[in-house]
Design a protein around this motif. Structure first.
Motif, PDB file in Angstrom:
ATOM      1  N   ILE A   1      -5.346  37.006  -1.428  1.00 54.45           N
ATOM      2  CA  ILE A   1      -5.033  36.658  -2.811  1.00 54.45           C
ATOM      3  C   ILE A   1      -6.341  36.472  -3.579  1.00 54.45           C
ATOM      4  N   LYS A   2      -6.452  37.153  -4.728  1.00 56.31           N
ATOM      5  CA  LYS A   2      -7.645  37.072  -5.557  1.00 56.31           C
ATOM      6  C   LYS A   2      -7.277  36.580  -6.956  1.00 56.31           C
ATOM      7  N   ASP A   3      -8.113  35.726  -7.503  1.00 57.16           N
ATOM      8  CA  ASP A   3      -8.027  35.286  -8.909  1.00 57.16           C
ATOM      9  C   ASP A   3      -6.647  34.750  -9.307  1.00 57.16           C
ATOM     10  N   PRO A   4      -6.068  33.843  -8.531  1.00 56.81           N
ATOM     11  CA  PRO A   4      -4.760  33.287  -8.929  1.00 56.81           C
ATOM     12  C   PRO A   4      -4.882  32.389 -10.158  1.00 56.81           C
ATOM     13  N   VAL A   5      -3.907  32.483 -11.058  1.00 53.57           N
ATOM     14  CA  VAL A   5      -3.841  31.647 -12.254  1.00 53.57           C
ATOM     15  C   VAL A   5      -2.417  31.117 -12.363  1.00 53.57           C
ATOM     16  N   PHE A   6      -2.268  29.787 -12.477  1.00 54.02           N
ATOM     17  CA  PHE A   6      -0.958  29.158 -12.518  1.00 54.02           C
ATOM     18  C   PHE A   6      -0.721  28.485 -13.869  1.00 54.02           C
ATOM     19  N   ASP A   7       0.547  28.525 -14.302  1.00 52.01           N
ATOM     20  CA  ASP A   7       1.022  27.790 -15.484  1.00 52.01           C
ATOM     21  C   ASP A   7       0.236  28.132 -16.748  1.00 52.01           C
ATOM     22  N   ALA A   8      -0.117  29.411 -16.879  1.00 53.10           N
ATOM     23  CA  ALA A   8      -0.838  29.847 -18.080  1.00 53.10           C
ATOM     24  C   ALA A   8       0.083  30.559 -19.071  1.00 53.10           C
ATOM     25  N   GLY A   9       1.360  30.672 -18.721  1.00 49.99           N
ATOM     26  CA  GLY A   9       2.302  31.379 -19.592  1.00 49.99           C
ATOM     27  C   GLY A   9       2.307  32.866 -19.290  1.00 49.99           C
ATOM     28  N   ILE A  10       3.484  33.460 -19.360  1.00 51.31           N
ATOM     29  CA  ILE A  10       3.619  34.896 -19.097  1.00 51.31           C
ATOM     30  C   ILE A  10       4.914  35.380 -19.741  1.00 51.31           C
ATOM     31  N   SER A  11       4.917  36.608 -20.219  1.00 53.52           N
ATOM     32  CA  SER A  11       6.087  37.160 -20.895  1.00 53.52           C
ATOM     33  C   SER A  11       7.250  37.340 -19.929  1.00 53.52           C
ATOM     34  N   ASP A  12       8.455  37.006 -20.385  1.00 59.77           N
ATOM     35  CA  ASP A  12       9.655  37.259 -19.581  1.00 59.77           C
ATOM     36  C   ASP A  12       9.891  38.748 -19.380  1.00 59.77           C
ATOM     37  N   GLY A  13       9.226  39.561 -20.208  1.00 57.97           N
ATOM     38  CA  GLY A  13       9.412  41.000 -20.117  1.00 57.97           C
ATOM     39  C   GLY A  13       8.955  41.607 -18.813  1.00 57.97           C
ATOM     40  N   TYR A  14       8.102  40.886 -18.060  1.00 60.22           N
ATOM     41  CA  TYR A  14       7.673  41.397 -16.762  1.00 60.22           C
ATOM     42  C   TYR A  14       8.820  41.445 -15.760  1.00 60.22           C
ATOM     43  N   PHE A  15       9.819  40.609 -15.947  1.00 58.45           N
ATOM     44  CA  PHE A  15      10.861  40.419 -14.937  1.00 58.45           C
ATOM     45  C   PHE A  15      12.134  41.153 -15.328  1.00 58.45           C
ATOM     46  N   THR A  16      11.953  42.404 -15.726  1.00 58.61           N
ATOM     47  CA  THR A  16      13.048  43.253 -16.176  1.00 58.61           C
ATOM     48  C   THR A  16      12.934  44.628 -15.543  1.00 58.61           C
ATOM     49  N   GLN A  17      14.041  45.334 -15.503  1.00 57.67           N
ATOM     50  CA  GLN A  17      14.006  46.702 -15.006  1.00 57.67           C
ATOM     51  C   GLN A  17      13.226  47.612 -15.953  1.00 57.67           C
ATOM     52  N   GLN A  18      13.124  47.235 -17.229  1.00 64.08           N
ATOM     53  CA  GLN A  18      12.324  48.020 -18.159  1.00 64.08           C
ATOM     54  C   GLN A  18      10.854  48.009 -17.747  1.00 64.08           C
ATOM     55  N   PHE A  19      10.350  46.824 -17.343  1.00 67.87           N
ATOM     56  CA  PHE A  19       8.964  46.767 -16.889  1.00 67.87           C
ATOM     57  C   PHE A  19       8.781  47.589 -15.622  1.00 67.87           C
ATOM     58  N   LEU A  20       9.776  47.534 -14.728  1.00 69.70           N
ATOM     59  CA  LEU A  20       9.669  48.321 -13.501  1.00 69.70           C
ATOM     60  C   LEU A  20       9.450  49.792 -13.813  1.00 69.70           C
ATOM     61  N   SER A  21      10.184  50.321 -14.769  1.00 68.84           N
ATOM     62  CA  SER A  21      10.136  51.764 -15.034  1.00 68.84           C
ATOM     63  C   SER A  21       9.015  52.167 -15.981  1.00 68.84           C
ATOM     64  N   THR A  22       8.516  51.254 -16.811  1.00 65.59           N
ATOM     65  CA  THR A  22       7.488  51.616 -17.811  1.00 65.59           C
ATOM     66  C   THR A  22       6.132  50.992 -17.553  1.00 65.59           C
TER      67      THR A  22
END
Length: 271
Positions: free
Chosen positions: A246-267
């Protein structure tokens, strides 16, 4: 009085078939499998596949995670080598049923669900399986305490003080092994080592997992989390191994919910 209570407890344990150890095993595994996860996480993951002859191949992926209503979602986005680039896997934790797992295969330009019967297969060509990349729920196995004080030394030289616990799955069709023997570190509650026993011959270890390094990390909000920094799977039959760094872990910095979608998987784009 304390001595009398100790004798009474010992007698009760023997009379009832060691329920105290059974309860202790369950409690240890429950704590190990429910270590607090950050609200969001980002990291670079390097997987080094090492063949028995010493040949090596390194794979790099980006990891994104978030926690919603206590449930963890994770995305793995492969960046190299070219043979697996843009392969993406989404894991979505569920309460009352099995977790959802989805994979995008760029050569087919297709997102498909990974069924339970395929989750024992290799994760993007390494010795870790899809099951290994998640956390198994405590109630999916029966747990028995084998020993309460065992020393385990892992590759790299770190020695852990552990509980040794046997975990037998209720549904063996969903996993690639007969049972696991887990060595749970008494400080971190991480598995220092896990031995997976073969389905065809349960006297043989088919693969061994180790946590080679871990540390406490402080998030952007000041909270501390337990983090595996280096883990390893060794195939007991072929000698091939995969090492995860594991390199450069960052916690609790906020992240878009858009990463956790099938749209992100395909695009590969989070909107």
């Amino acid at each position: 009085m304390k001595i009398l209570k100790s004798f009474a407890l010992a007698a009760l344990t023997l009379a009832l078939g060691c329920p105290v150890f059974a309860d202790e095993a369950y409690d240890v595994i429950k704590k190990s499998s429910t270590l607090e996860a950050p609200d969001t996480s980002q990291a670079i993951m390097m997987i080094t596949n090492i063949e028995k002859n010493g040949a090596q191949e390194v794979r790099q992926m980006n990891q994104y995670g978030n926690k919603k209503n206590g449930l963890v979602n994770t995305v793995f986005d492969m960046r190299s080598p070219a043979s697996v680039k843009d392969t993406r896997v989404l894991q979505m934790e569920k309460n009352v049923r099995e977790d959802d797992r989805w994979i995008y295969m760029p050569k087919l330009r297709q997102v498909r669900r990974i069924p339970m019967g395929e989750r024992y297969k290799q994760f993007v060509g390494c010795e870790f399986t899809y099951n290994d990349m998640g956390v198994r729920k405590v109630d999916e196995d029966d747990h028995t305490m084998l020993e309460t004080d065992v020393s385990v030394t892992v590759p790299g030289g770190k020695t852990y003080k552990c509980w040794k616990i046997k975990s037998v799955p209720h549904k063996k069709s969903e996993v690639e092994y007969s049972f696991r023997v887990q060595y749970i570190d008494k400080e971190s509650y991480l598995p220092a080592k896990i031995e997976y026993y073969d389905k065809k011959d349960n006297t043989k270890i088919m693969k061994t997992y180790t946590t080679d390094a871990w540390q406490y990390l402080t998030s952007k909000t000041g909270k501390k989390y337990t983090m595996r920094m280096k883990a390893r799977i060794v195939n007991g039959f072929t000698g091939r191994q995969s090492v995860l760094d594991i390199k450069d872990p960052v916690f609790d910095a906020g992240i878009s919910d858009g990463y956790f979608t099938q749209q992100f998987l395909s695009t590969g784009k989070a909107k």
